[in-house]
Design a protein around this motif. Structure first.
Motif, PDB file in Angstrom:
ATOM      1  N   ARG A  55     -24.059   1.656  20.557  1.00  0.00           N
ATOM      2  CA  ARG A  55     -25.301   2.415  20.626  1.00  0.00           C
ATOM      3  C   ARG A  55     -25.565   2.905  22.049  1.00  0.00           C
ATOM      4  O   ARG A  55     -26.003   4.039  22.261  1.00  0.00           O
ATOM      5  N   TYR A  56     -25.279   2.027  23.014  1.00  0.00           N
ATOM      6  CA  TYR A  56     -25.485   2.409  24.418  1.00  0.00           C
ATOM      7  C   TYR A  56     -24.535   3.542  24.813  1.00  0.00           C
ATOM      8  O   TYR A  56     -24.940   4.513  25.464  1.00  0.00           O
ATOM      9  N   GLY A  57     -23.284   3.445  24.408  1.00  0.00           N
ATOM     10  CA  GLY A  57     -22.326   4.504  24.705  1.00  0.00           C
ATOM     11  C   GLY A  57     -22.712   5.811  24.050  1.00  0.00           C
ATOM     12  O   GLY A  57     -22.576   6.885  24.655  1.00  0.00           O
ATOM     13  N   ALA A  58     -23.212   5.734  22.802  1.00  0.00           N
ATOM     14  CA  ALA A  58     -23.652   6.946  22.112  1.00  0.00           C
ATOM     15  C   ALA A  58     -24.828   7.581  22.841  1.00  0.00           C
ATOM     16  O   ALA A  58     -24.919   8.814  22.953  1.00  0.00           O
ATOM     17  N   TYR A  59     -25.730   6.732  23.348  1.00  0.00           N
ATOM     18  CA  TYR A  59     -26.870   7.251  24.111  1.00  0.00           C
ATOM     19  C   TYR A  59     -26.387   7.948  25.385  1.00  0.00           C
ATOM     20  O   TYR A  59     -26.802   9.071  25.688  1.00  0.00           O
ATOM     21  N   LEU A  60     -25.488   7.309  26.116  1.00  0.00           N
ATOM     22  CA  LEU A  60     -24.965   7.927  27.336  1.00  0.00           C
ATOM     23  C   LEU A  60     -24.262   9.241  27.027  1.00  0.00           C
ATOM     24  O   LEU A  60     -24.404  10.225  27.760  1.00  0.00           O
ATOM     25  N   GLY A  61     -23.499   9.234  25.937  1.00  0.00           N
ATOM     26  CA  GLY A  61     -22.808  10.457  25.560  1.00  0.00           C
ATOM     27  C   GLY A  61     -23.751  11.575  25.179  1.00  0.00           C
ATOM     28  O   GLY A  61     -23.494  12.747  25.452  1.00  0.00           O
ATOM     29  N   SER A  62     -24.909  11.217  24.555  1.00  0.00           N
ATOM     30  CA  SER A  62     -25.851  12.235  24.101  1.00  0.00           C
ATOM     31  C   SER A  62     -26.630  12.855  25.248  1.00  0.00           C
ATOM     32  O   SER A  62     -27.013  14.021  25.191  1.00  0.00           O
ATOM     33  N   VAL A  63     -26.878  12.073  26.304  1.00  0.00           N
ATOM     34  CA  VAL A  63     -27.699  12.596  27.405  1.00  0.00           C
ATOM     35  C   VAL A  63     -26.869  13.098  28.573  1.00  0.00           C
ATOM     36  O   VAL A  63     -27.363  13.849  29.401  1.00  0.00           O
ATOM     37  N   GLY A  64     -25.589  12.668  28.657  1.00  0.00           N
ATOM     38  CA  GLY A  64     -24.832  13.071  29.831  1.00  0.00           C
ATOM     39  C   GLY A  64     -23.402  13.460  29.578  1.00  0.00           C
ATOM     40  O   GLY A  64     -22.658  13.736  30.520  1.00  0.00           O
ATOM     41  N   GLY A  65     -22.970  13.459  28.311  1.00  0.00           N
ATOM     42  CA  GLY A  65     -21.594  13.801  28.006  1.00  0.00           C
ATOM     43  C   GLY A  65     -20.591  12.902  28.698  1.00  0.00           C
ATOM     44  O   GLY A  65     -19.612  13.359  29.272  1.00  0.00           O
ATOM     45  N   GLU A  66     -20.843  11.592  28.660  1.00  0.00           N
ATOM     46  CA  GLU A  66     -20.030  10.631  29.400  1.00  0.00           C
ATOM     47  C   GLU A  66     -18.586  10.588  28.924  1.00  0.00           C
ATOM     48  O   GLU A  66     -18.298  10.609  27.726  1.00  0.00           O
ATOM     49  N   ASN A  67     -17.656  10.524  29.880  1.00  0.00           N
ATOM     50  CA  ASN A  67     -16.265  10.193  29.583  1.00  0.00           C
ATOM     51  C   ASN A  67     -16.223   8.758  29.063  1.00  0.00           C
ATOM     52  O   ASN A  67     -16.854   7.879  29.649  1.00  0.00           O
ATOM     53  N   PRO A  68     -15.503   8.461  27.964  1.00  0.00           N
ATOM     54  CA  PRO A  68     -15.516   7.103  27.404  1.00  0.00           C
ATOM     55  C   PRO A  68     -15.140   6.006  28.389  1.00  0.00           C
ATOM     56  O   PRO A  68     -15.606   4.870  28.257  1.00  0.00           O
ATOM     57  N   ALA A  69     -14.298   6.310  29.364  1.00  0.00           N
ATOM     58  CA  ALA A  69     -13.899   5.284  30.324  1.00  0.00           C
ATOM     59  C   ALA A  69     -15.060   4.866  31.211  1.00  0.00           C
ATOM     60  O   ALA A  69     -15.134   3.722  31.658  1.00  0.00           O
ATOM     61  N   ARG A  70     -15.969   5.771  31.468  1.00  0.00           N
ATOM     62  CA  ARG A  70     -17.065   5.468  32.376  1.00  0.00           C
ATOM     63  C   ARG A  70     -18.049   4.461  31.779  1.00  0.00           C
ATOM     64  O   ARG A  70     -18.435   3.499  32.459  1.00  0.00           O
ATOM     65  N   PRO A  71     -18.504   4.615  30.511  1.00  0.00           N
ATOM     66  CA  PRO A  71     -19.356   3.571  29.926  1.00  0.00           C
ATOM     67  C   PRO A  71     -18.671   2.213  29.855  1.00  0.00           C
ATOM     68  O   PRO A  71     -19.325   1.174  30.037  1.00  0.00           O
ATOM     69  N   PHE A  72     -17.363   2.195  29.587  1.00  0.00           N
ATOM     70  CA  PHE A  72     -16.646   0.912  29.563  1.00  0.00           C
ATOM     71  C   PHE A  72     -16.777   0.213  30.907  1.00  0.00           C
ATOM     72  O   PHE A  72     -17.144  -0.958  30.986  1.00  0.00           O
ATOM     73  N   ARG A  73     -16.476   0.943  31.982  1.00  0.00           N
ATOM     74  CA  ARG A  73     -16.559   0.341  33.317  1.00  0.00           C
ATOM     75  C   ARG A  73     -17.994  -0.014  33.673  1.00  0.00           C
ATOM     76  O   ARG A  73     -18.248  -1.043  34.311  1.00  0.00           O
ATOM     77  N   LYS A  74     -18.930   0.819  33.256  1.00  0.00           N
ATOM     78  CA  LYS A  74     -20.338   0.595  33.583  1.00  0.00           C
ATOM     79  C   LYS A  74     -20.846  -0.705  32.988  1.00  0.00           C
ATOM     80  O   LYS A  74     -21.610  -1.440  33.618  1.00  0.00           O
ATOM     81  N   VAL A  75     -20.428  -1.020  31.767  1.00  0.00           N
ATOM     82  CA  VAL A  75     -20.845  -2.261  31.116  1.00  0.00           C
ATOM     83  C   VAL A  75     -20.059  -3.452  31.647  1.00  0.00           C
ATOM     84  O   VAL A  75     -20.622  -4.504  31.971  1.00  0.00           O
ATOM     85  N   PHE A  76     -18.743  -3.297  31.776  1.00  0.00           N
ATOM     86  CA  PHE A  76     -17.900  -4.443  32.113  1.00  0.00           C
ATOM     87  C   PHE A  76     -18.113  -4.920  33.550  1.00  0.00           C
ATOM     88  O   PHE A  76     -17.849  -6.083  33.869  1.00  0.00           O
ATOM     89  N   ARG A  77     -18.600  -4.065  34.424  1.00  0.00           N
ATOM     90  CA  ARG A  77     -18.824  -4.496  35.800  1.00  0.00           C
ATOM     91  C   ARG A  77     -19.969  -5.513  35.912  1.00  0.00           C
ATOM     92  O   ARG A  77     -20.136  -6.141  36.962  1.00  0.00           O
ATOM     93  N   ASP A  78     -20.753  -5.671  34.831  1.00  0.00           N
ATOM     94  CA  ASP A  78     -21.809  -6.692  34.851  1.00  0.00           C
ATOM     95  C   ASP A  78     -21.240  -8.098  35.033  1.00  0.00           C
ATOM     96  O   ASP A  78     -21.966  -9.016  35.425  1.00  0.00           O
ATOM     97  N   ARG A  79     -19.950  -8.279  34.750  1.00  0.00           N
ATOM     98  CA  ARG A  79     -19.348  -9.597  34.918  1.00  0.00           C
ATOM     99  C   ARG A  79     -19.437 -10.067  36.366  1.00  0.00           C
ATOM    100  O   ARG A  79     -19.398 -11.274  36.648  1.00  0.00           O
ATOM    101  N   ARG A  80     -19.572  -9.134  37.298  1.00  0.00           N
ATOM    102  CA  ARG A  80     -19.613  -9.481  38.720  1.00  0.00           C
ATOM    103  C   ARG A  80     -20.960 -10.047  39.147  1.00  0.00           C
ATOM    104  O   ARG A  80     -21.037 -10.741  40.161  1.00  0.00           O
ATOM    105  N   ILE A  81     -22.014  -9.741  38.403  1.00  0.00           N
ATOM    106  CA  ILE A  81     -23.351 -10.124  38.844  1.00  0.00           C
ATOM    107  C   ILE A  81     -24.066 -11.080  37.909  1.00  0.00           C
ATOM    108  O   ILE A  81     -25.092 -11.636  38.274  1.00  0.00           O
TER     109      ILE A  81
END
Length: 290
Positions: free
Chosen positions: A215-241
């Motif tokens: 759902r989050y990726g679909a939202y990003l895609g709808s408002v910004g035309g996100e490349n699929p790799a970018r949402p993956f990295r955006k979510v997975f980087r939370d492991r650092r914090i």
């Protein structure tokens, strides 16, 4: 009060789950006068469910599914109080939830954000689910680290800036708050606590995180035309914090159990990240509500 309650609470249900009873009861247990309305969509007969539990509250039913933005808007239209709060059917309002909100609004806040606590703080799967979803809304976080959601609003904001977007499957509150000027952004109030019922079974939790990511990726895609790799990295980087936020936002045994759940957190973050990538590419075909 002669002019009626100052706070309205909209409880949002989907297919009238049994959890709705506890959610409504937690609101009715608040110690100030308020309006309440239940907006249920997708069928299930929430009115009968609540009446059978001895709860007499106004209910608006829709046989078809509403996204959260549409459900919020129906609740806004059905109430009159100057301040409006929202509660999902899988949540519980803790004591003081309404009173503290109203106090902050009376002090001048146009929007007030709240903290989230875990329904099963000693279950490792529930701890992992809670950290992934609410790591930035833990009650011990300072304001500069907190994410401002679970928000109640001054009704005038909707008159001035419009209602929630009814077409978004998720992120309707994010989209609405992006329209607000800086002075109207939510204040962080960690004394307002909402309990979220987290999944306690591993496979079900991983599936839920995948759906949330999609759902989050679909939202990003709808408002910004996100490349699929970018949402993956955006979510997975939370492991650092996530570990740092758990240490800052929790205390005592709750923090200990949360930190022990970190291996599960990293696994679930991968599932959520994968869902985000798929959602950015293909949208949210399941059409589930947020």
């Amino acid at each position: 009060m002669a002019d009626g309650p100052e706070l309205a609470v909209v409880v949002i249900g989907f297919r009238a789950p049994t959890n709705l009873v506890a959610a409504v009861r937690s609101v009715l247990d608040q110690n100030i006068p308020f309006e309440i309305v239940v907006v249920n969509s997708g069928g299930g007969n929430a009115g009968t469910l609540l009446a059978d539990a001895g709860l007499d509250v106004p209910v608006i039913e829709f046989e078809h599914r509403l996204f959260a933005g549409a459900a919020r808007n129906r609740g806004i239209a059905a109430t009159k109080a100057p301040f409006i709060a929202f509660l999902a059917d899988d949540c519980l309002a803790c004591p003081g939830w309404a009173e503290v909100r109203l106090r902050r609004h009376r002090e001048g806040a146009a929007a007030v954000a709240s903290a989230i606590v875990n329904s099963h703080p000693r279950n490792p799967v529930a701890c992992a689910a809670h950290l992934i979803t609410y790591m930035r809304r833990l009650p011990g976080l300072p304001a500069e680290k907190a994410q401002r959601y679970g928000v109640s609003f001054d009704r005038k904001l909707f008159d001035r800036y419009g209602l929630f977007d009814e077409q978004l499957a998720s992120g309707e509150d994010t989209e609405f708050m992006a329209r607000l000027p800086e002075a109207m952004q939510p204040v962080w109030e960690p004394q307002i606590l909402t309990v979220h019922r987290n999944e306690t079974r591993l496979l079900e939790m991983l599936a839920d995180q995948y759906r949330r990511g999609r759902r989050y990726g679909a939202y990003l895609g709808s408002v910004g035309g996100e490349n699929p790799a970018r949402p993956f990295r955006k979510v997975f980087r939370d492991r650092r914090i996530v570990g740092k936020l758990a240490k800052a936002g929790l205390s005592g045994k709750e923090r200990t159990f949360a930190l022990l759940s970190l291996p599960i957190v990293w696994l679930a973050l991968f599932a959520k990240s994968l869902g985000a990538a798929v959602g950015a590419r293909h949208g949210d075909k399941e059409g589930r509500r947020p």
